[in-house]
Scaffold this active site. Structure first.
Site, mmCIF file in Angstrom:
data_model
loop_
_atom_site.group_PDB
_atom_site.id
_atom_site.type_symbol
_atom_site.label_atom_id
_atom_site.label_comp_id
_atom_site.label_asym_id
_atom_site.label_seq_id
_atom_site.Cartn_x
_atom_site.Cartn_y
_atom_site.Cartn_z
ATOM 1 N N ASN A 108 0.765 -1.170 -0.018
ATOM 2 C CA ASN A 108 0.514 0.030 0.027
ATOM 3 C C ASN A 108 0.605 0.795 0.158
ATOM 4 O O ASN A 108 0.921 2.052 -0.900
ATOM 5 C CB ASN A 108 -0.601 -0.132 1.332
ATOM 6 C CG ASN A 108 -2.064 -1.327 0.960
ATOM 7 O OD1 ASN A 108 -2.332 -1.281 0.487
ATOM 8 N ND2 ASN A 108 -1.955 -2.041 2.554
ATOM 9 N N HIS B 271 8.938 3.478 8.354
ATOM 10 C CA HIS B 271 8.777 3.952 6.618
ATOM 11 C C HIS B 271 9.466 5.713 6.593
ATOM 12 O O HIS B 271 9.449 6.387 6.925
ATOM 13 C CB HIS B 271 7.390 4.606 6.154
ATOM 14 C CG HIS B 271 5.950 3.284 6.763
ATOM 15 N ND1 HIS B 271 5.912 2.112 5.499
ATOM 16 C CD2 HIS B 271 5.446 3.037 7.377
ATOM 17 C CE1 HIS B 271 5.230 1.792 6.124
ATOM 18 N NE2 HIS B 271 4.595 2.007 6.918
HETATM 19 N N1 LIG Z 1 -2.974 2.704 2.458
HETATM 20 C C1 LIG Z 1 -2.263 2.409 3.560
HETATM 21 O O1 LIG Z 1 -1.239 2.488 4.578
HETATM 22 C C2 LIG Z 1 -2.440 0.703 4.195
HETATM 23 C C3 LIG Z 1 -3.355 -0.123 4.229
HETATM 24 N N2 LIG Z 1 -4.133 -0.928 4.071
HETATM 25 C C4 LIG Z 1 -4.819 -2.132 3.692
HETATM 26 O O2 LIG Z 1 -5.939 -2.028 4.347
HETATM 27 C C5 LIG Z 1 -7.160 -2.931 4.465
HETATM 28 C C6 LIG Z 1 -7.545 -4.190 5.178
HETATM 29 O O3 LIG Z 1 -6.820 -3.705 5.960
HETATM 30 P P1 LIG Z 1 -7.070 -4.150 7.545
HETATM 31 O O4 LIG Z 1 -7.967 -4.005 8.540
HETATM 32 O O5 LIG Z 1 -6.012 -4.047 8.829
HETATM 33 O O6 LIG Z 1 -7.099 -6.276 7.813
HETATM 34 P P2 LIG Z 1 -8.319 -6.804 8.386
HETATM 35 O O7 LIG Z 1 -8.141 -8.036 7.718
HETATM 36 O O8 LIG Z 1 -8.131 -6.992 9.798
HETATM 37 O O9 LIG Z 1 -9.533 -6.472 7.705
HETATM 38 C C7 LIG Z 1 -10.545 -7.141 6.690
HETATM 39 C C8 LIG Z 1 -11.660 -6.684 6.753
HETATM 40 O O10 LIG Z 1 -12.271 -6.984 5.378
HETATM 41 C C9 LIG Z 1 -13.635 -7.920 5.028
HETATM 42 N N3 LIG Z 1 -13.215 -8.452 3.798
HETATM 43 C C10 LIG Z 1 -11.703 -8.503 3.648
HETATM 44 N N4 LIG Z 1 -12.618 -8.914 1.901
HETATM 45 C C11 LIG Z 1 -13.878 -8.802 1.412
HETATM 46 C C12 LIG Z 1 -14.442 -8.532 -0.083
HETATM 47 N N5 LIG Z 1 -13.777 -8.603 -0.804
HETATM 48 N N6 LIG Z 1 -15.878 -7.345 0.686
HETATM 49 C C13 LIG Z 1 -15.633 -6.748 1.413
HETATM 50 N N7 LIG Z 1 -15.425 -6.889 3.054
HETATM 51 C C14 LIG Z 1 -13.872 -7.790 3.046
HETATM 52 C C15 LIG Z 1 -12.563 -9.049 6.725
HETATM 53 O O11 LIG Z 1 -14.009 -9.577 6.461
HETATM 54 C C16 LIG Z 1 -12.398 -7.717 7.711
HETATM 55 O O12 LIG Z 1 -13.707 -7.125 7.840
HETATM 56 C C17 LIG Z 1 -6.073 -3.834 3.866
HETATM 57 O O13 LIG Z 1 -6.397 -4.166 2.016
HETATM 58 C C18 LIG Z 1 -5.061 -3.887 3.847
HETATM 59 O O14 LIG Z 1 -3.473 -3.916 2.663
HETATM 60 C C19 LIG Z 1 -3.958 -2.050 5.524
HETATM 61 C C20 LIG Z 1 -2.425 -0.618 5.976
HETATM 62 C C21 LIG Z 1 -2.197 0.725 5.345
HETATM 63 O O1 LIG Z 2 2.709 0.006 7.800
HETATM 64 C C1 LIG Z 2 1.028 -0.358 7.118
HETATM 65 O O2 LIG Z 2 0.333 0.007 8.217
HETATM 66 C C2 LIG Z 2 1.089 -1.080 6.328
HETATM 67 C C3 LIG Z 2 1.747 -1.227 4.947
HETATM 68 O O3 LIG Z 2 3.244 -0.918 5.095
HETATM 69 C C4 LIG Z 2 1.732 -0.972 4.097
HETATM 70 O O4 LIG Z 2 0.335 -1.995 3.431
HETATM 71 O O5 LIG Z 2 2.819 -0.576 2.621
#
Ligand SMILES: NC(=O)C1=CN([C@@H]2O[C@H](COP(=O)(O)OP(=O)(O)OC[C@H]3O[C@@H](n4cnc5c(N)ncnc54)[C@H](O)[C@@H]3O)[C@@H](O)[C@H]2O)C=CC1
Ligand SMILES: O=C([O-])CC(=O)C(=O)O
EC number: 1.4.1.21
Length: 267
Positions: free
Chosen positions: A190, A220
């Site tokens: 991400n 980061h």
């Molecule tokens: N932009 C950024 O800096 C960051 C982005 N992320 C992204 O955010 C997202 C969520 O992260 P977390 O909450 O930590 O993950 P998590 O695994 O704790 O929660 C994911 C949630 O999404 C639901 N889910 C999974 N697939 C789905 C679908 N196709 N449709 C609807 N719901 C679905 C799951 O049931 C769960 O409730 C991930 O894709 C992660 O890569 C995470 C950290 C940083």
């Molecule tokens: O730090 C975070 O929350 C997640 C991260 O590095 C990534 O998704 O690139």
């Protein structure tokens, strides 16, 4: 009052719901999660004063003011693309998904069809405003270094580079382009993808990933230079207890972005 539908209700989603509970200008009416997660999510949300409805898809007649994705890469395809085409503005945190060839163009086309916009949130990283402003004048180089606790890389190709369970010192597990980083480390892509989209693109943004047995944070670092001058940023993100791969700042980034849509002054 802005009415919001949230996709996903995991570490980020629940963190956001907790912080929004007492905001009189923002209301999350519904969360959308896969059938298999419904029961767990209902239990998780049971303690909330205004618990959102738990759904598997956006009903055909629903017109939320905003759709916010905190779910994962597949959710962009399943929920964000169709919502944009229906004219619903979307905010996205799974920006790494946009490294998939053609997805940026498909999102643009869907938003154009619906006459709406998609907003990519900075999430775990800062300085995106500066980087994307610097791009206007011309960027020369962007290097991103991501350092996480060794165990945070379990289940990634980092396992083939070193013994993550018994690592004695910080070890570089990947060096290459942001495009290659996204291919090999999709769940950690991400920040690299966000920096690429704001700056020099996936092929010219250089990425270095480090497994550090002594680190308890997701660190980061960004070094950028160009016509504007240069900047160096170090962001030491505290991991969320509910998902150590995710930095707490990501939750705050979602809350900030939603607040900017609802409040009179946006910053
Ligand atoms: N932009 C950024 O800096 C960051 C982005 N992320 C992204 O955010 C997202 C969520 O992260 P977390 O909450 O930590 O993950 P998590 O695994 O704790 O929660 C994911 C949630 O999404 C639901 N889910 C999974 N697939 C789905 C679908 N196709 N449709 C609807 N719901 C679905 C799951 O049931 C769960 O409730 C991930 O894709 C992660 O890569 C995470 C950290 C940083
Ligand atoms: O730090 C975070 O929350 C997640 C991260 O590095 C990534 O998704 O690139």
């Amino acid at each position: 009052m802005l009415h919001i539908t949230m996709i996903g209700s995991g570490a980020i989603g629940v963190g956001v719901l907790e912080l929004l509970e007492n905001d009189p200008q923002l209301c999350v009416d519904a969360v959308i999660v896969p059938e298999a997660s419904q029961e767990l999510v209902r239990q998780r949300l049971a303690g909330f004063r205004k618990a959102p409805a738990v759904l598997t898809a956006l009903p055909a007649e629903a017109r939320p003011d905003l759709l916010v994705e905190c779910a994962g890469h597949r959710a962009i395809e399943q929920h964000v693309l169709p919502a944009l085409a229906r004219g619903i503005p979307c905010l996205v945190v799974s920006v790494g998904a946009l490294s998939e060839p053609g997805l940026v163009e498909r999102l643009e086309a869907a938003a154009e069809l619906g006459g709406t916009r998609i907003e990519l949130l900075p999430g775990a990283i800062g300085g995106i405003d500066a980087l994307s402003a610097a791009k206007v004048g011309g960027l020369e180089s962007v290097l991103y270094t991501g350092r996480k606790p060794a165990r945070a890389w379990l289940g990634t190709p980092g396992e083939q580079v070193c013994d993550l369970e018994h690592l004695g010192e910080a070890t570089v597990i990947f060096e290459g382009s942001a495009r290659e980083a996204a291919r090999l480390y999709p769940k950690n892509a991400n920040v690299a993808a966000t920096l690429s989209l704001a700056g020099l693109g996936l092929d010219r943004t250089l990425v270095r990933l480090i497994a550090d047995p002594h680190s308890h944070e997701n660190v980061h670092q960004v070094e950028a230079s160009g016509a504007f001058g240069g900047f160096e940023l170090t962001l030491r993100g505290k991991p969320l207890a509910a998902n150590p791969k995710t930095s707490a700042l990501t939750v705050y980034s979602v809350v900030r972005a939603l607040g900017n849509h609802a409040h009179a002054i946006s910053i």
